[in-house]
Motif scaffolding. Sequence first.
Motif, PDB file in Angstrom:
ATOM      1  N   PHE A  22       0.837  -1.169  -0.068  1.00 60.86           N
ATOM      2  CA  PHE A  22       0.121  -0.001  -0.059  1.00 60.86           C
ATOM      3  C   PHE A  22       0.999   1.105   0.046  1.00 60.86           C
ATOM      4  O   PHE A  22       0.306   2.134  -0.762  1.00 60.86           O
ATOM      5  CB  PHE A  22      -1.114  -0.149   1.110  1.00 60.86           C
ATOM      6  N   ALA A  23       2.096   1.074   0.681  1.00 57.79           N
ATOM      7  CA  ALA A  23       2.966   2.288   0.636  1.00 57.79           C
ATOM      8  C   ALA A  23       3.322   2.623  -0.686  1.00 57.79           C
ATOM      9  O   ALA A  23       3.766   3.781  -1.081  1.00 57.79           O
ATOM     10  CB  ALA A  23       4.025   2.141   1.640  1.00 57.79           C
ATOM     11  N   TRP A  24       3.748   1.367  -1.777  1.00 57.11           N
ATOM     12  CA  TRP A  24       3.763   1.620  -3.037  1.00 57.11           C
ATOM     13  C   TRP A  24       2.894   2.153  -3.898  1.00 57.11           C
ATOM     14  O   TRP A  24       2.958   2.103  -5.130  1.00 57.11           O
ATOM     15  CB  TRP A  24       4.390   0.154  -3.367  1.00 57.11           C
ATOM     16  N   ALA A  25       1.527   2.176  -3.534  1.00 56.40           N
ATOM     17  CA  ALA A  25       0.357   2.320  -4.393  1.00 56.40           C
ATOM     18  C   ALA A  25       0.643   3.557  -5.224  1.00 56.40           C
ATOM     19  O   ALA A  25       0.254   3.518  -6.619  1.00 56.40           O
ATOM     20  CB  ALA A  25      -0.775   2.371  -3.702  1.00 56.40           C
ATOM     21  N   GLU A  33       5.995   7.273   5.266  1.00 54.48           N
ATOM     22  CA  GLU A  33       5.760   5.968   5.045  1.00 54.48           C
ATOM     23  C   GLU A  33       6.885   5.063   5.459  1.00 54.48           C
ATOM     24  O   GLU A  33       6.632   4.203   6.358  1.00 54.48           O
ATOM     25  CB  GLU A  33       5.530   5.621   3.518  1.00 54.48           C
ATOM     26  N   ARG A  34       8.014   5.392   5.376  1.00 53.18           N
ATOM     27  CA  ARG A  34       9.338   4.775   5.627  1.00 53.18           C
ATOM     28  C   ARG A  34       9.297   4.794   7.150  1.00 53.18           C
ATOM     29  O   ARG A  34       9.765   3.759   7.901  1.00 53.18           O
ATOM     30  CB  ARG A  34      10.488   5.373   5.181  1.00 53.18           C
ATOM     31  N   ASP A  35       9.008   5.747   7.805  1.00 52.48           N
ATOM     32  CA  ASP A  35       9.070   6.023   9.328  1.00 52.48           C
ATOM     33  C   ASP A  35       7.866   5.292   9.922  1.00 52.48           C
ATOM     34  O   ASP A  35       8.219   4.424  10.987  1.00 52.48           O
ATOM     35  CB  ASP A  35       8.886   7.607   9.865  1.00 52.48           C
ATOM     36  N   ILE A  88      -0.957   4.566   4.761  1.00 51.28           N
ATOM     37  CA  ILE A  88      -1.400   5.490   3.576  1.00 51.28           C
ATOM     38  C   ILE A  88      -1.384   6.782   4.181  1.00 51.28           C
ATOM     39  O   ILE A  88      -1.571   7.863   3.437  1.00 51.28           O
ATOM     40  CB  ILE A  88      -2.561   4.988   3.029  1.00 51.28           C
ATOM     41  N   GLU A  89      -1.955   7.032   5.242  1.00 47.92           N
ATOM     42  CA  GLU A  89      -2.027   8.575   6.058  1.00 47.92           C
ATOM     43  C   GLU A  89      -0.544   9.036   6.738  1.00 47.92           C
ATOM     44  O   GLU A  89      -0.738  10.166   7.043  1.00 47.92           O
ATOM     45  CB  GLU A  89      -3.031   8.442   7.162  1.00 47.92           C
TER      46      GLU A  89
END
Length: 110
Positions: A22-25, A33-35, A88-89
């Motif tokens: 989902f981070a890659w969407a 997102e990495r954190d 995603i948020e």
Amino acid sequence: CWMLRNLERPERLQLMKFVCSFAWADLEIRPGERDFVARLIRRLEMDPAEAQQVKGWLKLPPRPEAIDPTQIPPEHRRLFIDEIRGVIESDGDVAEEEQENLDLLRTLLA
């Protein structure tokens, strides 16, 4: 969260595959997102090998065939949705693709 600690190794890795996918969407892994993923690795108390595998998914997304919503145990579906929503948020900007994918996942799990 006690639910995170109760996940077995395969379930932890499955959760992280979904989170990373989902981070890659939006085709980009952002610092937030990495954190988020790094914090989730700690919260899941992943061992170094698991953590390394997850970090690899931030460089190259998991293969699509490895992401099968039907394999999410019913008792963990809420947790998966919550953590996916969290990633995603996490960058402060929910891309349209991310929201559409989350809505689709919710539909598939309902």
